[in-house]
Design an enzyme around this catalytic site. Structure first.
Site, mmCIF file in Angstrom:
data_model
loop_
_atom_site.group_PDB
_atom_site.id
_atom_site.type_symbol
_atom_site.label_atom_id
_atom_site.label_comp_id
_atom_site.label_asym_id
_atom_site.label_seq_id
_atom_site.Cartn_x
_atom_site.Cartn_y
_atom_site.Cartn_z
ATOM 1 N N ASN A 16 35.748 40.133 44.112
ATOM 2 C CA ASN A 16 36.099 40.807 45.376
ATOM 3 C C ASN A 16 36.787 42.143 45.095
ATOM 4 O O ASN A 16 36.499 43.141 45.762
ATOM 5 C CB ASN A 16 36.975 39.903 46.242
ATOM 6 N N ARG A 60 59.724 30.285 44.013
ATOM 7 C CA ARG A 60 58.656 31.086 44.641
ATOM 8 C C ARG A 60 59.240 32.382 45.196
ATOM 9 O O ARG A 60 58.610 33.441 45.146
ATOM 10 C CB ARG A 60 58.010 30.309 45.790
ATOM 11 N N ASN A 75 43.631 38.104 53.553
ATOM 12 C CA ASN A 75 43.084 37.166 52.567
ATOM 13 C C ASN A 75 41.613 36.910 52.894
ATOM 14 O O ASN A 75 41.186 37.073 54.039
ATOM 15 C CB ASN A 75 43.861 35.846 52.644
ATOM 16 N N HIS A 114 38.800 33.783 52.632
ATOM 17 C CA HIS A 114 38.681 32.343 52.382
ATOM 18 C C HIS A 114 37.200 31.964 52.463
ATOM 19 O O HIS A 114 36.503 32.368 53.398
ATOM 20 C CB HIS A 114 39.493 31.553 53.411
ATOM 21 N N VAL A 153 48.706 27.667 55.316
ATOM 22 C CA VAL A 153 47.613 27.806 54.348
ATOM 23 C C VAL A 153 46.320 28.122 55.101
ATOM 24 O O VAL A 153 45.843 27.308 55.893
ATOM 25 C CB VAL A 153 47.462 26.508 53.513
ATOM 26 N N ASP A 154 45.799 29.319 54.906
ATOM 27 C CA ASP A 154 44.539 29.760 55.521
ATOM 28 C C ASP A 154 44.572 29.649 57.046
ATOM 29 O O ASP A 154 43.564 29.313 57.680
ATOM 30 C CB ASP A 154 43.349 28.955 54.947
ATOM 31 N N GLU A 211 28.735 36.338 47.735
ATOM 32 C CA GLU A 211 28.050 37.601 48.083
ATOM 33 C C GLU A 211 28.482 38.077 49.467
ATOM 34 O O GLU A 211 28.708 39.269 49.687
ATOM 35 C CB GLU A 211 26.522 37.411 48.059
ATOM 36 N N GLU A 214 31.331 37.266 50.908
ATOM 37 C CA GLU A 214 32.755 37.648 50.825
ATOM 38 C C GLU A 214 32.883 39.127 50.504
ATOM 39 O O GLU A 214 33.708 39.838 51.084
ATOM 40 C CB GLU A 214 33.455 36.840 49.726
HETATM 41 C C1 GRF Z 1 36.676 33.621 46.148
HETATM 42 O O1 GRF Z 1 35.742 32.639 46.451
HETATM 43 C C2 GRF Z 1 37.769 33.617 47.173
HETATM 44 O O2 GRF Z 1 37.328 33.329 48.447
HETATM 45 C C3 GRF Z 1 38.658 32.521 46.664
HETATM 46 O O3 GRF Z 1 38.659 32.701 45.275
HETATM 47 C C4 GRF Z 1 37.438 33.326 44.869
HETATM 48 C C5 GRF Z 1 37.823 34.562 44.134
HETATM 49 O O4 GRF Z 1 36.751 35.193 43.560
HETATM 50 N N1 GRF Z 1 39.947 32.561 47.305
HETATM 51 P P1 GRF Z 1 36.964 36.582 42.806
HETATM 52 O O5 GRF Z 1 38.161 36.439 41.858
HETATM 53 O O6 GRF Z 1 37.162 37.666 43.818
HETATM 54 O O7 GRF Z 1 35.681 36.741 42.019
#
Ligand code: GRF
Length: 210
Positions: A17, A68, A110, A112, A147-148, A175, A177
């Site tokens: 990403n 944390r 984020n 997901h 969470v999400d 793809e 994402e």
């Molecule tokens: C992705 O599937 C994202 O949705 C999830 O972790 C994966 C990360 O992929 N949270 P990358 O590190 O961006 O390749």
């Protein structure tokens, strides 16, 4: 032309990403400046991707911190030191506390790999595959303390074929994402994401009317 989005990216792994952002920035499809990439794990491929694009990197290993909150305070310090205004979580595998979320209030997004609110949490692609849904996808959303669970910016669907393996599905969602995350960040960069106080609904305004 509006100011480029001053973006910080948090990663934990492969960084595909992140690569989509870097490519989109290089091709002027995304009006952003990637100020720093921070990983909580050393030696991940995402760091190499950032270095190749001449983006500053930093490793902040969560295991070095007692809580944390202390880890999050260090993240905030680093991002601010690099002039970051918006934060994208791109495969970042830590849950953030209010220490972080209050510092970047309503400016953390984020991705997901499911159509939220279905299949939150880990391994959403496998959850969807095992459940037997015919359509899944991905969701770009604001991050809140759950969470999400934060307000949804945009979603892309992915059909699930009867013969698809979990791995096929994971790949096709990934793809989408890359497309969805860049699109969402560009909407933010254009000032087209309008949040209404007291509502989780997000309006996307027309170009030039944000
Ligand atoms: C992705 O599937 C994202 O949705 C999830 O972790 C994966 C990360 O992929 N949270 P990358 O590190 O961006 O390749």
């Amino acid at each position: 032309m509006t100011e480029p989005l001053a973006l910080g990216v948090l990663v934990s792994g492969s960084g595909s990403n992140l690569q989509a952002f870097l490519d989109a920035i290089a091709q002027t499809r995304l009006n952003a400046n990637c100020k720093v990439v921070v990983s909580n794990r050393p030696d991940v491929h995402a760091l190499a991707r950032a270095e190749r694009a001449l983006v500053p990197t930093q490793v902040i290993d969560h295991k070095r911190f007692k809580s944390r909150e202390e880890f999050d305070a260090e993240l905030v310090h680093t991002l601010r030191a690099h002039g970051v205004e918006w934060v994208a979580l791109a495969g970042f595998m830590r849950v953030l506390t209010p220490t972080f979320l209050d510092a970047f209030a309503d400016r953390v997004v984020n991705i997901h790999p499911s159509l939220l609110p279905a299949f939150p949490g880990v391994d959403a692609q496998a959850q969807a595959w095992e459940y037997g849904v015919r359509v899944t996808g991905c969701t770009v959303h604001f991050v809140d303390i759950g969470v999400d669970s934060g307000p949804i910016i945009l979603q892309k669907t992915v059909p699930v074929g009867a013969l698809d393996t979990k791995e096929d599905l994971r790949q096709r969602i990934l793809e989408q994402e890359h497309v969805a995350f860049v699109e969402a960040l560009e909407l933010i960069a254009q000032g087209r994401i309008a949040r209404q106080p007291g509502s989780r609904r997000i309006a996307v305004t027309e170009p030039g009317k944000g």
